[in-house]
Design an enzyme around this catalytic site. Structure first.
Site, PDB file in Angstrom:
ATOM      1  N   ASN A 282       0.851  -1.185   0.000  1.00 36.46           N
ATOM      2  CA  ASN A 282       0.000   0.000   0.000  1.00 36.46           C
ATOM      3  C   ASN A 282       0.889   1.239   0.000  1.00 36.46           C
ATOM      4  O   ASN A 282       1.494   1.576   1.018  1.00 36.46           O
ATOM      5  CB  ASN A 282      -0.910  -0.009   1.235  1.00 36.46           C
ATOM      6  CG  ASN A 282      -1.759   1.249   1.347  1.00 36.46           C
ATOM      7  OD1 ASN A 282      -1.923   1.994   0.386  1.00 36.46           O
ATOM      8  ND2 ASN A 282      -2.308   1.477   2.527  1.00 36.46           N
ATOM      9  N   TRP A 283       0.974   1.900  -1.145  1.00 33.81           N
ATOM     10  CA  TRP A 283       1.868   3.044  -1.284  1.00 33.81           C
ATOM     11  C   TRP A 283       1.346   4.293  -0.585  1.00 33.81           C
ATOM     12  O   TRP A 283       2.082   5.275  -0.436  1.00 33.81           O
ATOM     13  CB  TRP A 283       2.094   3.364  -2.756  1.00 33.81           C
ATOM     14  CG  TRP A 283       2.818   2.311  -3.526  1.00 33.81           C
ATOM     15  CD1 TRP A 283       3.281   1.099  -3.063  1.00 33.81           C
ATOM     16  CD2 TRP A 283       3.158   2.354  -4.914  1.00 33.81           C
ATOM     17  NE1 TRP A 283       3.886   0.400  -4.075  1.00 33.81           N
ATOM     18  CE2 TRP A 283       3.829   1.148  -5.223  1.00 33.81           C
ATOM     19  CE3 TRP A 283       2.967   3.294  -5.922  1.00 33.81           C
ATOM     20  CZ2 TRP A 283       4.304   0.859  -6.499  1.00 33.81           C
ATOM     21  CZ3 TRP A 283       3.434   3.009  -7.201  1.00 33.81           C
ATOM     22  CH2 TRP A 283       4.099   1.810  -7.482  1.00 33.81           C
TER      23      TRP A 283
ATOM     24  N   GLY B 201       3.010   2.060  11.434  1.00 31.51           N
ATOM     25  CA  GLY B 201       3.978   3.144  11.397  1.00 31.51           C
ATOM     26  C   GLY B 201       4.736   3.358  12.686  1.00 31.51           C
ATOM     27  O   GLY B 201       5.549   4.273  12.789  1.00 31.51           O
TER      28      GLY B 201
ATOM     29  N   GLU C 242      -6.697   4.636   8.153  1.00 22.62           N
ATOM     30  CA  GLU C 242      -6.550   6.062   7.870  1.00 22.62           C
ATOM     31  C   GLU C 242      -7.831   6.625   7.256  1.00 22.62           C
ATOM     32  O   GLU C 242      -8.178   7.785   7.502  1.00 22.62           O
ATOM     33  CB  GLU C 242      -5.348   6.283   6.946  1.00 22.62           C
ATOM     34  CG  GLU C 242      -4.031   6.012   7.656  1.00 22.62           C
ATOM     35  CD  GLU C 242      -2.876   5.681   6.739  1.00 22.62           C
ATOM     36  OE1 GLU C 242      -1.785   5.374   7.268  1.00 22.62           O
ATOM     37  OE2 GLU C 242      -3.051   5.710   5.500  1.00 22.62           O
TER      38      GLU C 242
ATOM     39  N   GLY D 182       4.940   1.402   4.756  1.00 21.66           N
ATOM     40  CA  GLY D 182       6.182   2.107   4.454  1.00 21.66           C
ATOM     41  C   GLY D 182       7.231   1.252   3.778  1.00 21.66           C
ATOM     42  O   GLY D 182       7.934   1.712   2.867  1.00 21.66           O
TER      43      GLY D 182
END
Length: 263
Positions: free
Chosen positions: A13-14, A181, A107, A243
Site C-alpha cells: 500500500n503506497w 507506522g 486512515e 512504508g
C-alpha cells in the site's frame, strides 16, 4: 477446516506516495529485482496499490511487459456514478483491469470518518464491479485496553460481511492501529490469535468453505526482518505492507520470505 491451500498475498500500500513517473520506475525496478523469485510460478502473489493518478501508467506497464504483479486502488466510492465530486467508481477501476481495492483502511476510518456501514457499502460496490475488496479491520491502543485484541476487528468484519454471497472473493487485512507506522509490530502469536477469530467470523457469516479459502493478511510495521514469523502462523496468509513497500529492496525481501528463512 480444509488444509490450507491459500496462495500467500504480499500487498504494498503506497498510500499518498510516488507520482505516475516514479511509479513506473518503481515497478520496473521491483520486477527486475524479483525476476528470480518464485512468485512468478504462483508461490506468492504480489499486489501493489498506487495512488489513483498512477493506476493507468501502472496498468500499461504491467500489461506491456507482462509483469506478474496484480494491482489495485486504495479506495473506491460506494456509489456507481453521479454528483460525487472527487470520488472514484468501482466501474472506473474495473475498466483499468484493477484486481483489488483496499476498503476501510484505518486512515480512511480516522481521517474520513468512514463507519462500519460505509465500509460494508463499499465492500458490496467492489464486488458488484468484479473487484476483490481488501477489507481492513483493526483496533486502536484504547480499544485494545478496553475491549481486548479481537473484539473491535471482529465486530467491524461482521458488519462488512453482512449480505455478501458466500462465494464472494474477499481478502481481510488485520491492521492493529497501534502498530501501524510505529515500528512496533504485533507479535506473530498476537496476529495469529486475532486472525483465527476473524476466520471464525467469516465462518459464522459466510460459512466454513468461505472461511477456509479467504486470505487474511497482517498489516502493521511489517518488514523483511519479521515477515517470516507471521507467515509461519496458520491463519496469516500474507501481509499488507505500508512504508516498507516503498523501498524496492526491502519489499522484495518481504516477498522472498520463503527464500531467506525456511518457512
Amino acid at each position: 477446516m480444509a488444509v490450507n491451500s491459500r496462495t500467500p498475498l504480499i500487498a504494498g500500500n503506497w498510500k499518498m506516495n510516488l507520482d505516475h513517473l516514479q511509479a513506473v520506475a518503481f515497478v520496473q525496478k521491483l520486477h527486475w529485482t524479483l525476476k528470480d523469485a518464485k512468485h512468478e510460478d504462483g508461490t506468492v502473489e504480489v499486489a501493489i496499490f498506487p495512488p489513483f493518478t498512477d493506476l493507468r501508467s501502472v496498468q500499461t506497464l504491467i500489461d506491456a511487459d507482462k509483469i506478474p504483479f496484480a494491482f489495485g486502488a486504495q479506495d473506491l466510492s460506494q456509489h456507481d456514478s453521479g454528483a460525487y465530486t472527487g470520488e472514484i467508481s468501482g466501474a472506473f477501476l474495473a475498466k483499468l483491469d484493477a484486481s483489488y481495492v483496499i476498503i476501510g483502511h484505518s486512515e480512511r476510518r480516522e481521517y474520513h470518518a468512514e463507519s462500519d456501514e460505509i465500509v460494508a457499502a463499499k465492500t458490496k460496490a467492489a464486488i458488484t464491479h468484479g473487484l476483490v475488496p481488501v477489507i481492513c479491520v483493526g483496533e486502536t491502543a484504547e480499544d485494545l485496553e478496553k475491549f481486548g485484541a479481537s473484539a473491535v476487528p471482529a465486530g467491524q468484519l461482521e458488519t462488512a460481511l453482512q449480505g455478501l454471497d458466500a462465494k464472494a472473493d474477499i481478502v481481510i487485512a488485520y491492521e492493529p492501529v497501534w502498530a501501524i507506522g510505529s515500528g512496533q509490530a504485533a507479535t506473530p502469536q498476537q496476529a495469529q490469535d486475532v486472525c483465527a477469530v476473524l476466520r471464525g467470523v467469516i465462518a459464522k457469516v459466510l460459512g466454513d468453505e468461505a472461511a477456509a479459502r479467504t486470505r487474511i493478511l497482517y498489516g502493521g510495521s511489517v518488514k523483511s526482518a519479521n515477515i517470516a514469523g507471521f507467515m509461519r502462523e496458520p491463519d496469516v496468509d500474507g501481509a499488507l505492507v505500508g512504508g516498507a513497500s516503498l523501498v524496492v529492496d526491502e519489499f522484495a525481501a518481504i516477498v522472498r520470505y520463503q527464500k531467506h528463512v525456511g518457512v
